[in-house]
Scaffold this motif. Structure first.
Motif, PDB file in Angstrom:
ATOM      1  N   ASN A 108       0.717  -0.846  -0.333  1.00 16.32           N
ATOM      2  CA  ASN A 108      -0.342  -0.010  -0.302  1.00 16.32           C
ATOM      3  C   ASN A 108       0.997   1.338  -0.035  1.00 16.32           C
ATOM      4  O   ASN A 108       2.323   1.312   0.352  1.00 16.32           O
ATOM      5  CB  ASN A 108      -0.718  -0.030   1.046  1.00 16.32           C
ATOM      6  N   GLU A 109       0.920   2.001  -0.372  1.00 19.69           N
ATOM      7  CA  GLU A 109       1.762   3.003  -1.080  1.00 19.69           C
ATOM      8  C   GLU A 109       0.654   4.088   0.828  1.00 19.69           C
ATOM      9  O   GLU A 109      -0.011   4.429   1.129  1.00 19.69           O
ATOM     10  CB  GLU A 109       1.003   4.405  -2.183  1.00 19.69           C
ATOM     11  N   GLN A 110       2.041   4.812   0.954  1.00 19.85           N
ATOM     12  CA  GLN A 110       1.417   5.715   2.142  1.00 19.85           C
ATOM     13  C   GLN A 110       1.656   7.272   2.100  1.00 19.85           C
ATOM     14  O   GLN A 110       2.382   7.836   1.211  1.00 19.85           O
ATOM     15  CB  GLN A 110       2.938   5.571   3.532  1.00 19.85           C
ATOM     16  N   PHE A 111       0.782   8.028   2.263  1.00 20.98           N
ATOM     17  CA  PHE A 111       0.697   9.489   1.756  1.00 20.98           C
ATOM     18  C   PHE A 111       0.833   9.979   2.807  1.00 20.98           C
ATOM     19  O   PHE A 111       0.228  10.005   4.155  1.00 20.98           O
ATOM     20  CB  PHE A 111      -0.822   9.420   1.511  1.00 20.98           C
ATOM     21  N   PHE A 112       1.420  10.957   2.741  1.00 21.98           N
ATOM     22  CA  PHE A 112       2.649  11.958   3.677  1.00 21.98           C
ATOM     23  C   PHE A 112       1.864  13.389   4.058  1.00 21.98           C
ATOM     24  O   PHE A 112       1.583  13.820   3.439  1.00 21.98           O
ATOM     25  CB  PHE A 112       3.537  12.269   3.536  1.00 21.98           C
ATOM     26  N   GLY A 113       1.990  13.406   5.830  1.00 24.09           N
ATOM     27  CA  GLY A 113       1.153  14.968   6.136  1.00 24.09           C
ATOM     28  C   GLY A 113       2.593  15.903   5.590  1.00 24.09           C
ATOM     29  O   GLY A 113       3.703  15.549   5.997  1.00 24.09           O
TER      30      GLY A 113
ATOM     31  N   SER B 167       7.966  -4.201  -2.403  1.00 19.12           N
ATOM     32  CA  SER B 167       7.169  -3.251  -2.703  1.00 19.12           C
ATOM     33  C   SER B 167       8.639  -2.215  -3.253  1.00 19.12           C
ATOM     34  O   SER B 167       9.408  -1.461  -2.087  1.00 19.12           O
ATOM     35  CB  SER B 167       6.428  -2.719  -2.884  1.00 19.12           C
TER      36      SER B 167
ATOM     37  N   LEU C 134       9.045   2.312  -4.046  1.00 19.76           N
ATOM     38  CA  LEU C 134       7.870   3.648  -4.263  1.00 19.76           C
ATOM     39  C   LEU C 134       9.325   4.721  -4.276  1.00 19.76           C
ATOM     40  O   LEU C 134       9.942   4.752  -4.090  1.00 19.76           O
ATOM     41  CB  LEU C 134       6.844   3.763  -2.926  1.00 19.76           C
TER      42      LEU C 134
ATOM     43  N   TYR D   4       9.204   9.038  -4.129  1.00 19.40           N
ATOM     44  CA  TYR D   4       8.021  10.337  -3.863  1.00 19.40           C
ATOM     45  C   TYR D   4       9.139  11.230  -4.234  1.00 19.40           C
ATOM     46  O   TYR D   4      10.738  11.360  -4.574  1.00 19.40           O
ATOM     47  CB  TYR D   4       8.032  10.396  -2.612  1.00 19.40           C
TER      48      TYR D   4
ATOM     49  N   ALA E  14       6.292  17.645   2.690  1.00 20.43           N
ATOM     50  CA  ALA E  14       6.004  16.564   2.848  1.00 20.43           C
ATOM     51  C   ALA E  14       6.096  15.715   1.359  1.00 20.43           C
ATOM     52  O   ALA E  14       5.913  15.978   0.245  1.00 20.43           O
ATOM     53  CB  ALA E  14       4.900  16.069   3.052  1.00 20.43           C
ATOM     54  N   PRO E  15       6.528  14.176   1.482  1.00 21.35           N
ATOM     55  CA  PRO E  15       6.708  13.773   0.142  1.00 21.35           C
ATOM     56  C   PRO E  15       5.294  13.774  -0.204  1.00 21.35           C
ATOM     57  O   PRO E  15       4.810  13.320   0.169  1.00 21.35           O
ATOM     58  CB  PRO E  15       7.394  12.681   0.769  1.00 21.35           C
TER      59      PRO E  15
ATOM     60  N   PHE F 298       3.676  11.043  -3.732  1.00 20.92           N
ATOM     61  CA  PHE F 298       3.749   9.524  -3.510  1.00 20.92           C
ATOM     62  C   PHE F 298       3.583   9.763  -5.274  1.00 20.92           C
ATOM     63  O   PHE F 298       2.433  10.618  -6.226  1.00 20.92           O
ATOM     64  CB  PHE F 298       2.283   9.257  -3.084  1.00 20.92           C
TER      65      PHE F 298
ATOM     66  N   MET G 258       4.236   3.115  -6.985  1.00 19.75           N
ATOM     67  CA  MET G 258       4.632   2.343  -6.206  1.00 19.75           C
ATOM     68  C   MET G 258       4.913   1.083  -7.924  1.00 19.75           C
ATOM     69  O   MET G 258       4.323   0.523  -8.112  1.00 19.75           O
ATOM     70  CB  MET G 258       3.704   2.052  -5.706  1.00 19.75           C
TER      71      MET G 258
ATOM     72  N   ARG H 277       9.590  -1.317   0.601  1.00 22.68           N
ATOM     73  CA  ARG H 277       9.392  -2.138   1.483  1.00 22.68           C
ATOM     74  C   ARG H 277       9.362  -3.415   1.620  1.00 22.68           C
ATOM     75  O   ARG H 277      10.185  -4.126   0.503  1.00 22.68           O
ATOM     76  CB  ARG H 277       7.545  -2.056   1.010  1.00 22.68           C
TER      77      ARG H 277
ATOM     78  N   GLN I  91       5.901  -3.169   7.429  1.00 19.16           N
ATOM     79  CA  GLN I  91       5.569  -2.400   7.144  1.00 19.16           C
ATOM     80  C   GLN I  91       6.560  -0.160   6.685  1.00 19.16           C
ATOM     81  O   GLN I  91       5.239   0.015   5.423  1.00 19.16           O
ATOM     82  CB  GLN I  91       4.278  -1.727   7.644  1.00 19.16           C
TER      83      GLN I  91
ATOM     84  N   LEU J 222       8.742   2.245   5.702  1.00 17.59           N
ATOM     85  CA  LEU J 222       9.145   2.354   4.716  1.00 17.59           C
ATOM     86  C   LEU J 222      10.764   2.726   4.850  1.00 17.59           C
ATOM     87  O   LEU J 222      11.177   3.456   5.673  1.00 17.59           O
ATOM     88  CB  LEU J 222       8.792   3.523   3.867  1.00 17.59           C
TER      89      LEU J 222
END
Lengths: 116, 112
Positions: free
Chosen positions: A103-108, B32, B34, B36, B42-43, B45, B48, B92, B98, B100
């Protein structure tokens, strides 16, 4: 705005003080992550939650650091007795777990902490 | 220990050029990779990648994974000044992991 939000955006504190940051993830996301980023480096993992359970903590997370996600929604990161070395950007990310675990992580936007 | 290395660390090109950013990894159990983009915040996306040899594309950006070489590249064609940013690669790894693991990033500067 339905993205990840963090408060405050900036925090300046004196060494020895306690600070607390808040993260509100994307509403349907069940995983929440905390990272720390210093200048010139990529983010480093600190800890993550699935719902309200804290499932992994990095060795970077000393006893002075504690994170909670009491109701499985927002999370707080507290640093006690801050040190100058704690100065960094603290990033929160969220994701929605899928069956394959990827799953992709979305950052604040992050909270920039400066310890004087 | 799992590790991600990016190269170059810094790159300066002229608007309109094509750039290739590299990412390599050393891992015990790959899941995987990714990409960014990070500007002054912030990064954000981008891609992936989980399967080797399958290109992912979004406008002028594309990326591909090579599991045999334990690497990935990010291409940007017809660069624009708005592409100036730090590009982060993250992996990952591990069965239940979980988190990164990020590389140092490549700072890309596009000059007009």
């Amino acid at each position: 705005d339905t993205g990840v939000s963090q408060n405050p955006r900036h925090k300046i504190t004196k060494r020895g003080q306690n600070v607390t940051f808040r993260c509100d993830p994307i509403s349907e996301h069940n995983r929440l992550y905390w990272y720390r980023q210093t200048l010139g480096q990529g983010p480093e993992f600190l800890t993550y939650f699935q719902n309200e359970a804290q499932l992994e903590k990095s060795r970077l997370l000393s006893d002075r650091f504690s994170a909670e996600r009491p109701k499985g929604s927002f999370s707080t990161l507290e640093i006690q007795r801050t040190e100058q070395g704690d100065s960094a950007m603290y990033l929160c990310a969220s994701s929605l777990v899928r069956g394959d675990g990827n799953n992709e992580q979305f950052f604040g936007p992050g909270t920039r902490l400066t310890v004087l | 220990e799992d590790k991600v290395v990016q190269s170059p660390l810094s790159l300066v090109v002229h608007e309109g050029d094509t750039v290739t950013l590299n990412c390599s990894y050393e891992v015990t159990n790959f899941r995987s990779l990714l990409w960014y983009k990070q500007e002054k915040k912030a990064p954000t996306f981008l891609f992936m990648l989980t399967s080797s040899g399958i290109e992912k594309k979004s406008g002028r950006l594309s990326s591909i994974l090579d599991k045999k070489e334990l690497s990935s590249i990010l291409n940007i064609t017809a660069t624009q000044t708005g592409d100036s940013a730090i590009y982060l690669c993250a992996g990952r790894f591990g069965g239940g992991a979980q988190k990164l693991v990020f590389g140092q990033g490549t700072r890309l500067t596009i000059n007009p």
